[in-house]
Design a protein around this motif. Sequence first.
Motif, PDB file in Angstrom:
ATOM      1  N   UNK A  45       7.161 -12.990  10.608  1.00  0.00           N
ATOM      2  CA  UNK A  45       6.993 -11.685  11.256  1.00  0.00           C
ATOM      3  C   UNK A  45       6.520 -10.641  10.253  1.00  0.00           C
ATOM      4  N   UNK A  46       7.155 -10.602   9.076  1.00  0.00           N
ATOM      5  CA  UNK A  46       6.783  -9.626   8.050  1.00  0.00           C
ATOM      6  C   UNK A  46       5.357  -9.841   7.556  1.00  0.00           C
ATOM      7  N   UNK A  47       4.947 -11.103   7.424  1.00  0.00           N
ATOM      8  CA  UNK A  47       3.586 -11.406   6.984  1.00  0.00           C
ATOM      9  C   UNK A  47       2.556 -10.923   8.004  1.00  0.00           C
ATOM     10  N   UNK A  48       2.901 -10.999   9.289  1.00  0.00           N
ATOM     11  CA  UNK A  48       1.998 -10.507  10.334  1.00  0.00           C
ATOM     12  C   UNK A  48       2.010  -8.982  10.399  1.00  0.00           C
ATOM     13  N   UNK A  56      -2.832   1.969   7.150  1.00  0.00           N
ATOM     14  CA  UNK A  56      -4.082   1.298   7.472  1.00  0.00           C
ATOM     15  C   UNK A  56      -3.825  -0.202   7.396  1.00  0.00           C
ATOM     16  N   UNK A  57      -4.069  -0.884   8.503  1.00  0.00           N
ATOM     17  CA  UNK A  57      -3.829  -2.326   8.566  1.00  0.00           C
ATOM     18  C   UNK A  57      -5.135  -3.076   8.375  1.00  0.00           C
ATOM     19  N   UNK A  58      -5.104  -4.110   7.555  1.00  0.00           N
ATOM     20  CA  UNK A  58      -6.295  -4.937   7.326  1.00  0.00           C
ATOM     21  C   UNK A  58      -6.282  -6.123   8.239  1.00  0.00           C
ATOM     22  N   UNK A  69      -1.916  -8.867   3.930  1.00  0.00           N
ATOM     23  CA  UNK A  69      -2.499  -8.554   2.629  1.00  0.00           C
ATOM     24  C   UNK A  69      -3.638  -7.554   2.822  1.00  0.00           C
ATOM     25  N   UNK A  70      -3.650  -6.536   2.005  1.00  0.00           N
ATOM     26  CA  UNK A  70      -4.676  -5.505   2.061  1.00  0.00           C
ATOM     27  C   UNK A  70      -4.272  -4.274   2.848  1.00  0.00           C
ATOM     28  N   UNK A  71      -3.151  -4.354   3.584  1.00  0.00           N
ATOM     29  CA  UNK A  71      -2.681  -3.198   4.347  1.00  0.00           C
ATOM     30  C   UNK A  71      -2.266  -2.081   3.403  1.00  0.00           C
ATOM     31  N   UNK A  72      -2.496  -0.860   3.830  1.00  0.00           N
ATOM     32  CA  UNK A  72      -2.073   0.311   3.068  1.00  0.00           C
ATOM     33  C   UNK A  72      -0.767   0.827   3.668  1.00  0.00           C
ATOM     34  N   UNK A  73       0.180   1.140   2.795  1.00  0.00           N
ATOM     35  CA  UNK A  73       1.483   1.636   3.236  1.00  0.00           C
ATOM     36  C   UNK A  73       1.827   2.923   2.479  1.00  0.00           C
ATOM     37  N   UNK A  74       2.756   3.671   3.060  1.00  0.00           N
ATOM     38  CA  UNK A  74       3.277   4.875   2.422  1.00  0.00           C
ATOM     39  C   UNK A  74       4.789   4.749   2.351  1.00  0.00           C
ATOM     40  N   UNK A  75       5.354   5.060   1.203  1.00  0.00           N
ATOM     41  CA  UNK A  75       6.794   4.945   0.985  1.00  0.00           C
ATOM     42  C   UNK A  75       7.542   6.087   1.666  1.00  0.00           C
ATOM     43  N   UNK A  76       8.542   5.721   2.482  1.00  0.00           N
ATOM     44  CA  UNK A  76       9.402   6.705   3.137  1.00  0.00           C
ATOM     45  C   UNK A  76      10.769   6.777   2.479  1.00  0.00           C
ATOM     46  N   UNK A  77      11.277   5.618   2.016  1.00  0.00           N
ATOM     47  CA  UNK A  77      12.600   5.558   1.376  1.00  0.00           C
ATOM     48  C   UNK A  77      12.697   4.281   0.565  1.00  0.00           C
ATOM     49  N   UNK A  78      13.307   4.376  -0.621  1.00  0.00           N
ATOM     50  CA  UNK A  78      13.552   3.191  -1.433  1.00  0.00           C
ATOM     51  C   UNK A  78      14.849   3.387  -2.202  1.00  0.00           C
ATOM     52  N   UNK A  79      15.742   2.420  -2.089  1.00  0.00           N
ATOM     53  CA  UNK A  79      17.046   2.468  -2.749  1.00  0.00           C
ATOM     54  C   UNK A  79      16.952   1.844  -4.138  1.00  0.00           C
ATOM     55  N   UNK A  80      16.310   2.553  -5.068  1.00  0.00           N
ATOM     56  CA  UNK A  80      16.183   2.053  -6.430  1.00  0.00           C
ATOM     57  C   UNK A  80      15.933   3.241  -7.358  1.00  0.00           C
ATOM     58  N   UNK A  81      16.603   3.250  -8.498  1.00  0.00           N
ATOM     59  CA  UNK A  81      16.425   4.339  -9.461  1.00  0.00           C
ATOM     60  C   UNK A  81      15.003   4.400 -10.015  1.00  0.00           C
ATOM     61  N   UNK A  97       1.575   6.038  -1.943  1.00  0.00           N
ATOM     62  CA  UNK A  97       0.850   5.048  -1.156  1.00  0.00           C
ATOM     63  C   UNK A  97       0.574   3.819  -2.014  1.00  0.00           C
ATOM     64  N   UNK A  98       0.404   2.678  -1.327  1.00  0.00           N
ATOM     65  CA  UNK A  98       0.117   1.450  -2.043  1.00  0.00           C
ATOM     66  C   UNK A  98      -0.535   0.423  -1.143  1.00  0.00           C
ATOM     67  N   UNK A  99      -0.905  -0.709  -1.741  1.00  0.00           N
ATOM     68  CA  UNK A  99      -1.578  -1.789  -1.028  1.00  0.00           C
ATOM     69  C   UNK A  99      -0.708  -3.040  -1.068  1.00  0.00           C
ATOM     70  N   UNK A 100      -0.488  -3.631   0.106  1.00  0.00           N
ATOM     71  CA  UNK A 100       0.306  -4.854   0.224  1.00  0.00           C
ATOM     72  C   UNK A 100      -0.503  -6.022  -0.338  1.00  0.00           C
ATOM     73  N   UNK A 101       0.140  -6.816  -1.208  1.00  0.00           N
ATOM     74  CA  UNK A 101      -0.537  -8.013  -1.703  1.00  0.00           C
ATOM     75  C   UNK A 101       0.231  -9.286  -1.361  1.00  0.00           C
TER      76      UNK A 101
END
Length: 72
Positions: free
Chosen positions: A8-11, A70-72, A15-27, A35-39
Motif C-alpha cells: 500500500x505504501x509503495x503505491x 506531486x505524484x509520479x 518513487x519520484x513523488x514529491x512530498x512535504x513534511x508536516x511532522x516528524x518525531x526526531x531531533x 520538501x523532498x523526493x521519495x526514492x
Amino acid sequence: MKTKRIDYLKKKYPVGSRVELLQMEDDQAPPIGTKGTVYGVDDIGSILVGWDNGSSLNVIDGVDQVVIIKKE
C-alpha cells in the motif's frame, strides 16, 4: 510490518513523488515544510525521502506525517 501495508505504501508513495513534511518525531528532523523526493519504501515500511535540504531521514509510517505534493 505486513506485506499488504508495505505494498500500500509503495503505491501511495511511488518513487519520484514529491512530498512535504508536516511532522516528524526526531531531533534531527528537517524543518516542517521541507520538501523532498521519495526514492523508495523499505521492508519495514519506512518511506525513503531525499530531502531538498540534504537530509535523508526516513519517514516512519504512523509516526511522522508527510503530504504528497506531486505524484509520479
